[in-house]
Design a protein around this motif. Structure first.
Motif, mmCIF file in Angstrom:
data_model
loop_
_atom_site.group_PDB
_atom_site.id
_atom_site.type_symbol
_atom_site.label_atom_id
_atom_site.label_comp_id
_atom_site.label_asym_id
_atom_site.label_seq_id
_atom_site.Cartn_x
_atom_site.Cartn_y
_atom_site.Cartn_z
ATOM 1 N N ALA A 133 58.329 -6.645 -22.549
ATOM 2 C CA ALA A 133 57.416 -7.236 -23.535
ATOM 3 C C ALA A 133 56.777 -8.541 -23.072
ATOM 4 O O ALA A 133 55.546 -8.681 -23.121
ATOM 5 C CB ALA A 133 58.145 -7.428 -24.869
ATOM 6 N N ALA A 170 52.757 -8.699 -22.319
ATOM 7 C CA ALA A 170 51.968 -9.602 -23.153
ATOM 8 C C ALA A 170 51.402 -10.760 -22.339
ATOM 9 O O ALA A 170 50.261 -11.189 -22.554
ATOM 10 C CB ALA A 170 52.827 -10.132 -24.308
ATOM 11 N N ALA A 175 49.714 -10.486 -27.995
ATOM 12 C CA ALA A 175 51.061 -10.341 -28.551
ATOM 13 C C ALA A 175 51.082 -9.378 -29.727
ATOM 14 O O ALA A 175 51.989 -8.538 -29.843
ATOM 15 C CB ALA A 175 51.591 -11.706 -28.978
ATOM 16 N N VAL A 219 51.022 -5.739 -28.578
ATOM 17 C CA VAL A 219 52.307 -5.291 -28.035
ATOM 18 C C VAL A 219 53.312 -5.053 -29.158
ATOM 19 O O VAL A 219 54.038 -4.048 -29.175
ATOM 20 C CB VAL A 219 52.849 -6.327 -27.032
ATOM 21 N N THR A 224 59.708 -10.333 -31.141
ATOM 22 C CA THR A 224 58.397 -10.965 -31.258
ATOM 23 C C THR A 224 58.369 -12.288 -30.500
ATOM 24 O O THR A 224 57.330 -12.692 -29.985
ATOM 25 C CB THR A 224 58.048 -11.206 -32.733
ATOM 26 N N SER A 250 57.543 -11.547 -26.886
ATOM 27 C CA SER A 250 56.148 -11.148 -26.739
ATOM 28 C C SER A 250 55.211 -12.343 -26.848
ATOM 29 O O SER A 250 54.320 -12.531 -26.003
ATOM 30 C CB SER A 250 55.785 -10.105 -27.810
#
Length: 417
Positions: A142, A146, A262, A265, A278, A281
């Motif tokens: 991730a 990102a 972000a 993703v 999160t 990312s």
């Protein structure tokens, strides 16, 4: 049955408390760049993020099902195990919030659940394939995906807007940044609120209140959405300050590129059922956007501390959860002891945080990022990177002309009439 109902209620309340910490811990993911570039006022930004987190909680249950049905063997899990998992996750969230480090609430929860499950039923209670394919691999991929996307998007943005009017372009990018921040908030609710839904659903299944393989009930979805929205509104100002000012200095173009990358993703991972962080990312996107501008650099000393926290999240939360599960196994008084420890520790961390208050009034203080030494890598990159457009002219205007050596044959001012 009364004792069992009590422990189940404790688990639900603790899960919502974790969701609350998840909200203020991850507010920075959606709003740090928007606040740091001045696109939105701090309080307006967190209010907007809170509403969209609540909406996002109702959009999908794929991630919730990954947790409640896939990560651990639900047939061997007791409510006390889930309670111990939440204790490990909450304490890690609070510790990293105290020091202002963006770490993964998702991985704290996963680590806690794995540690408690292994302590209770052995290593066989964890589904290794799900752990690798839907947790560990996305954790590595991730931030890279990102970050690369944000770096390329930033360079493209600067290239396409090279001839645009500076003020008009900045205004347009701020508007785009607000929209992309809203998208990240929506994605965060879709992904992170579901983790608490999955934990509560797993507890209800373990306690016999739900049939195996059940989806989260509506009241669980609503409760998780409200808890994460409330935590988001309070704002995790310490982490917002690190994400917005501590990693790199962003312009509106970079903020827009970072948040859009972000959000893409995160939403894609939610659709596929990946329990994506999160934080990973958005942090990767912020660093990528920082490197996407000519002359832009990343403060690698801050990034290194953040990477260390990422690596410690799963094992640290797992260890605390395993110890908590061992104490809970002693009976009701053991569970009560763990609950008292959780409350006391949380209060102690909050009291320590009052020694240096960070809130909406000083979250964008420009002296914060400058206070940290640049480091060898940052200094080297700044030396070899060309400055942004317009900087060369400004420097030329401020540098005085070099002094000239007077000609000895020329008449002096004193002899000239």
């Amino acid at each position: 049955m009364e004792s069992f109902s009590l422990i189940l209620a404790i688990v639900v309340v603790t899960a919502l408390a974790f969701d609350f910490t998840n909200g203020f811990h991850d507010t920075a993911n959606a709003m740090a760049t928007t606040i740091s570039t001045g696109a939105l006022k701090p309080k307006v930004a967190v209010a907007m993020s809170a509403v969209l987190n609540l909406v996002g909680a109702f959009l999908s249950v794929e991630v919730a099902n990954t947790i409640s049905k896939g990560l651990v063997d639900e047939t061997g899990i007791r409510p006390e195990v889930i309670f111990a998992a939440l204790v490990g996750a909450i304490l890690w969230n609070l510790l990293t919030w105290l020091v202002g480090l963006p770490s993964s609430s998702s991985h704290a929860l996963m680590g806690g659940l794995i540690g408690a499950a292994v302590a209770s039923a052995g290593i066989g209670a964890v589904n290794g394939d799900v752990l690798v394919t839907k947790v560990l691999l996305p954790a590595v991929a991730a931030p890279i995906v990102a970050g690369v996307a944000a770096m390329l998007a930033s360079r493209m943005t600067y290239s396409l807007g090279r001839k645009a009017d500076g003020k008009a372009a900045a205004k347009g990018y701020r508007a785009g940044q607000i929209a992309s921040a809203g998208l990240v908030s929506l994605a965060h609710g879709t992904n992170d609120a579901q983790k608490t839904m999955g934990i509560i659903t797993l507890a209800l299944i373990a306690g016999g209140s739900l049939a195996p393989d059940s989806d989260p009930p509506v009241w669980v979805i609503l409760g998780a959405g409200l808890a994460i929205a409330l935590g988001t509104y309070l704002g995790g100002w310490r982490i917002i300050r690190t994400m917005g000012k501590g990693l790199t200095d962003l312009q509106p173009q970079q903020g827009f590129a970072a948040q859009t990358s972000a959000a893409t993703v995160i939403l894609a991972s939610s659709h596929l059922g990946f329990s994506l962080s999160t934080t990973h990312s958005v942090s990767g996107a912020v660093m990528g956007a920082g490197l996407g501008r000519k002359g832009g650099v990343v403060r690698w000393s801050t990034a290194t501390r953040m990477f260390v926290a990422w690596g410690l999240t799963l094992p640290a939360a797992a260890l605390v959860a395993a110890l908590a599960e061992w104490v809970c196994r002693l009976g009701d008084w053991g569970t009560a002891l763990v609950a008292v420890f959780l409350v006391a520790s949380s209060f102690a961390i909050w009291r320590i945080s009052r020694r240096e208050i960070v809130d909406h009034t000083n979250v964008v203080d420009d002296t914060v990022g400058a206070a940290e030494p640049a480091g060898v890598v940052t200094t080297a990159m700044a030396a070899v990177s060309p400055p942004p457009a317009g900087v060369t002219e400004d420097l030329a205007a401020t540098v005085p002309a070099p002094a000239t050596t007077p000609d000895p044959k020329a008449p002096s001012a004193a002899t000239t009439v």
